[in-house]
Structures are given as C-alpha cells and as structure tokens.
Design a protein around this motif. Structure first.
Motif, PDB file in Angstrom:
ATOM      1  N   SER A  23      86.463  49.140   3.089  1.00 13.35           N
ATOM      2  CA  SER A  23      87.886  49.476   3.270  1.00 13.35           C
ATOM      3  C   SER A  23      88.364  50.484   2.233  1.00 13.35           C
ATOM      4  O   SER A  23      89.229  51.332   2.508  1.00 13.35           O
ATOM      5  CB  SER A  23      88.741  48.208   3.190  1.00 13.35           C
ATOM      6  OG  SER A  23      88.688  47.634   1.895  1.00 13.35           O
ATOM      7  N   VAL A  77      93.796  53.997   1.115  1.00 13.50           N
ATOM      8  CA  VAL A  77      93.722  52.607   0.666  1.00 13.50           C
ATOM      9  C   VAL A  77      93.426  52.544  -0.837  1.00 13.50           C
ATOM     10  O   VAL A  77      94.019  51.756  -1.567  1.00 13.50           O
ATOM     11  CB  VAL A  77      92.639  51.843   1.463  1.00 13.50           C
ATOM     12  CG1 VAL A  77      92.447  50.436   0.910  1.00 13.50           C
ATOM     13  CG2 VAL A  77      93.008  51.787   2.946  1.00 13.50           C
ATOM     14  N   ALA A  96      91.424  45.568   2.373  1.00 13.23           N
ATOM     15  CA  ALA A  96      92.403  46.324   1.590  1.00 13.23           C
ATOM     16  C   ALA A  96      93.421  45.387   0.951  1.00 13.23           C
ATOM     17  O   ALA A  96      93.795  45.556  -0.223  1.00 13.23           O
ATOM     18  CB  ALA A  96      93.095  47.353   2.480  1.00 13.23           C
TER      19      ALA A  96
END
Length: 267
Positions: free
Chosen positions: A12, A18, A253
């Motif tokens: 992620s 992110v 995330a």
C-alpha cells in the motif's frame, strides 16, 4: 535522542500519495524523521508493489516542514553518482535542508541486482561504492571535478546549485553487525553509521573501531532500528542518536497511518 520511522515503500505504501499521508501523520505526531528503503524489485514471494523512494521523498518534502527525510540506504553501486548528485541536491533544496542520505552495498536478494546485470560480487561492489561515493562528494562541492576512474568518469564538470546544508548533505554509512573493517572505515569518514542487524554489543565494537579512526565519535550519528518496546535509555547509553522504528511490510494504509500517528515514545 531523535526518533524516526523506517519505511519500506512496498504494497500500500508503494503509492506515493499514501506514503506522503504517512509522513504528514508522523510529523504531526512529533517524529523527527522518515527514512525510506531504496529498492527496485522484490522476490516473487514478497511484496509485488514497489514504489520509487526518490520520487516519494520529493513528495514528502513538499508536504512537510520539519521532519528529516532520506533514502536508507542508497546502493550507490547500482546508481550513476552524477544522477544521485543532482537528485539529492534537488531534494535538499525542496526540503529546505532536511535530507540525510544512507549509502551502502545494497543486497542481491533473489537477484535484485543480478537480474538487472548489476555487480553482485560484494568485494567488487564495494570498490564501485567507494568510487561512486568519492565522486558524489566531489560533485556536491560545487568545484570543478575531473575524475577518470575504473567505473566512472566526470571530465571537467562543475555542478551547481549546491545543497542548502553546509558543508554538505549528511551521509550515513551502512554496516552489518559483525562486518569487517572496510564498511567501518567507510562510515568513519562520513557523518554517521547505520548498523544493519547489529546488537548493542556489536555496536560497541563498531564504535570503538570508528572512534579509533576518527579520534572520537563526537558529532557522529548512530541510527539504529529498534523494537517498539526497546529501552530508549539503554540505546542512548550505547551511543545511538537516532532510534528508527520499522513500519511492518504488508500493512494497509490505515494501519500504517495509525502507527505513524502515535507519539514516538508511546508504549
């Protein structure tokens, strides 16, 4: 003692948006730095998504204002030092002087180097690393460079602008626990050491060697990855100046951001 997150831009976190959110959360929580792994590829049974450390760091620099940032570590043997010189100065200026760079051999895990035709022999890779590092420092100087070595050439060139930081961007040399003298000699001529997989007992031996070479370890950083529940006082007594906390690979995330949002000394 300062505290930083040690982050693999995989899964992620391979998405720079992110990763930037994580850096902003860390800054808001009081962390002193965020350092990113610098990898190109991962084995098939590991993370498939891999983000670019340098692009991600640039985005982090643009969205933060106080935390120190940098790649940890750059395998200089697979990079062109002239490109690293340009990238690092641009990152330093974008961050207004908040960059620290770690340098080392890198790893050939499941062929991360070999699959791309890079040097895999560690001794030869050490030779390339030392030449690349010397050339990088010369290019940072702003003076004319005339280098003709076995691996790299810089024929009467001058690089401007220089970095904001003086006398230059800080560099930490990576050295594995129980490593021989060569990586310790390399680190002793830099601004700090990044002991990889070392115990505190091994660190004591490493710092004794470095102190002998340097004539002491004043103004010399020691950045060490530590467990979440590590005894901060014990690490500080051992000479550690930066405690790094790893963000586990494979977290979502939201999970990564929750960890980054915790105060550095949270139990």
């Amino acid at each position: 003692m300062r505290h930083a997150l040690y982050v693999a831009p995989f899964d992620s976190l391979s998405d720079p948006i992110v990763a930037v959110d994580l850096a902003c959360a860390a800054e808001g929580a009081g962390w002193d730095g965020v350092f990113l792994w610098d990898h190109i590829w991962r084995p098939p049974d590991s993370s498939q998504a891999v983000g670019d450390a340098w692009i991600t760091l640039a985005a982090m620099a643009a969205k933060t204002s106080s935390i120190r940032l940098g790649p940890m570590i750059v395998p200089l043997a697979r990079r062109r030092p002239q490109k690293v010189a340009r990238e690092s100065v641009a990152l330093d200026r974008l961050s207004r002087g908040r960059v620290t760079i770690g340098v080392g051999l890198g790893v050939d895990t499941d062929g991360e180097l070999g699959r791309f035709g890079e040097v895999v022999d560690e001794r030869k890779r050490g030779d390339v690393l030392d030449e690349a590092l010397a050339l990088l420092l010369e290019l940072w100087s702003g003076e004319e460079v005339n280098h003709h070595g076995p691996n790299f050439t810089a024929d009467r060139v001058r690089f401007e602008p220089k970095a904001i930081q003086e006398p230059r961007i800080p560099v930490w040399g990576a050295a594995r626990g129980g490593a021989g003298a060569r990586p310790l000699r390399r680190a002793s001529h830099l601004d700090g050491i990044f002991p990889v997989g070392a115990s505190l007992a091994q660190l004591a031996d490493m710092l004794e060697t470095i102190s002998t070479i340097r004539g002491g370890v004043d103004n010399f950083d020691v950045a060490m990855v530590a467990a979440r529940d590590a005894d901060v006082d014990r690490f500080e007594r051992a000479g550690v100046t930066w405690m790094l906390r790893s963000i586990e690979i494979g977290l979502s995330a939201d999970q990564a951001n929750r960890l980054a949002s915790e105060a550095p000394l949270a139990p």
